[in-house]
Design an enzyme around this catalytic site. Structure first.
Site, short mmCIF file in Angstrom:
data_model
loop_
_atom_site.label_atom_id
_atom_site.label_comp_id
_atom_site.label_asym_id
_atom_site.label_seq_id
_atom_site.Cartn_x
_atom_site.Cartn_y
_atom_site.Cartn_z
CD GLU A 50 10.21 -4.32 -10.02
OE1 GLU A 50 11.05 -3.54 -10.50
OE2 GLU A 50 10.40 -4.94 -8.95
CE LYS A 135 12.97 0.74 -9.35
NZ LYS A 135 13.49 -0.64 -9.23
CB CYS A 169 11.21 -2.62 -6.77
SG CYS A 169 12.45 -3.76 -6.15
#
Length: 343
Positions: A50, A135, A169
């Site tokens: 990430e 995200k 994540c």
């Protein structure tokens, strides 16, 4: 999307590495070298952590925002554009070595000097950009750094290695985001994570253990989707720790005592394949996507074990823009004899 059963084993590489802290150009150089190293070791898919370029903004958890303006300015300046030179070099490396690459970036935009997204790019072995995912929701204190993304990247890409999806994540704990990928026939899932994720001072009850969380959430997705999961996590190196320590002794103590992330590979039965990677390096695993078939006989949550007459999921995959403008071209000044249109 045509049925996909890989007729041969595939070697995947999880890159467990530290970026060159807040230096996108140097991190791009490091990523190119890591792609070459993984390819030389036989990898056909290379997965980076990430926000690998230019690093993960852990300072947002260590001090109030009134003390981190300089950190944010430096991070915004080091963040990269999808069409920028750093990403172009990664795409060239993917094409040169004929490997699939998953790359986490902090993404900037030309429409704002302060708007950033936590993004992940999937790059094909020909260098083509197969998917660009932002995200959906920055998690907890990440909201101080990144803006929410959209659903445009909730896609499974057909590759020569099978159907590939990716989440960032905490998204790997989002049931609807995960199901959106499952419902597209995902066979190979890339999950990217930071090196640390502080929620409490070390030693306190209920302090977050990122390695434990990774194992729980990624094994759950592998088991439910009956797919392989490749986990790639960042490493926090001395340069990053020194920089974060400038926030004070308490920040230094939290960084030193917070559990570190791990990189690993999980099979469609939810069990880990091979070893875990905790020291900086490249973790290799050879997998066979045909192993995804048998478990679906038992429990296929998007096939026979689904009730579409009872449950329905609608996913908006529109790529959102800051504004929509109806004019095709800007208003032009009267012709100037010394001016040449080079558009």
């Amino acid at each position: 999307m045509t049925p996909s059963v890989t007729p041969r084993p595939v070697t995947v590489a999880a890159v467990h590495a530290a970026p060159v802290w807040l230096d996108a150009d140097a991190t791009a150089d490091k990523a190119v070298a890591l792609i070459a190293e993984a390819a030389a070791a036989g990898a056909q898919a290379v997965v980076f952590p990430e926000s690998f370029m230019p690093g993960f903004p852990a300072w947002a958890s260590l001090a109030p925002p009134i003390r981190t303006h300089d950190f944010f300015r430096a991070f915004a300046a080091a963040s990269v554009r999808v069409d920028g030179p750093q990403v172009a070099r990664i795409r060239q490396a993917a094409r040169r070595h004929r490997v699939l690459v998953s790359l986490g970036i902090s993404e900037s935009t030309e429409v704002s000097v302060g708007c950033l997204w936590n993004s992940n790019l999937l790059i094909g072995p020909d260098g083509a950009l197969l998917n660009h995912h932002r995200k959906l929701v920055p998690t907890y204190w990440e909201k101080l750094v990144w803006a929410p993304g959209d659903g445009a990247g909730l896609r499974v890409s057909q590759t020569e290695f099978g159907r590939v999806g990716m989440l960032i994540c905490g998204e790997n704990t989002n049931p609807l985001a995960r199901y959106a990928l499952m419902a597209q026939g995902e066979e190979l899932h890339f999950a990217s994570f930071p090196a640390i994720w502080p929620t409490r001072p070390p030693g306190e009850t209920h302090a977050y253990d990122i390695e434990e969380a990774i194992r729980v959430r990624c094994a759950a997705h592998a088991f439910e989707a009956k797919c392989f999961v490749v986990v790639a996590s960042n490493v926090l190196d001395e340069a990053a720790m020194r920089h974060l320590a400038t926030l004070g002794p308490e920040a230094e103590r939290v960084v030193a005592g917070t559990p570190r992330a791990v990189s690993l590979v999980i099979g469609p039965d939810g069990r880990q394949i091979g070893q875990s990677q905790r020291e900086e390096g490249i973790l290799l695993a050879t997998i066979d996507l045909r192993d995804c078939v048998e478990p679906k006989q038992f429990h296929d949550v998007v096939g026979y074990y689904q009730r579409p007459d009872v449950f329905q999921l609608q996913v908006n995959r529109t790529a959102l823009q800051a504004a929509g403008f109806g004019d095709a071209r800007p208003r032009q000044a009267p012709p100037d004899p010394d001016w040449q249109d080079v558009a």
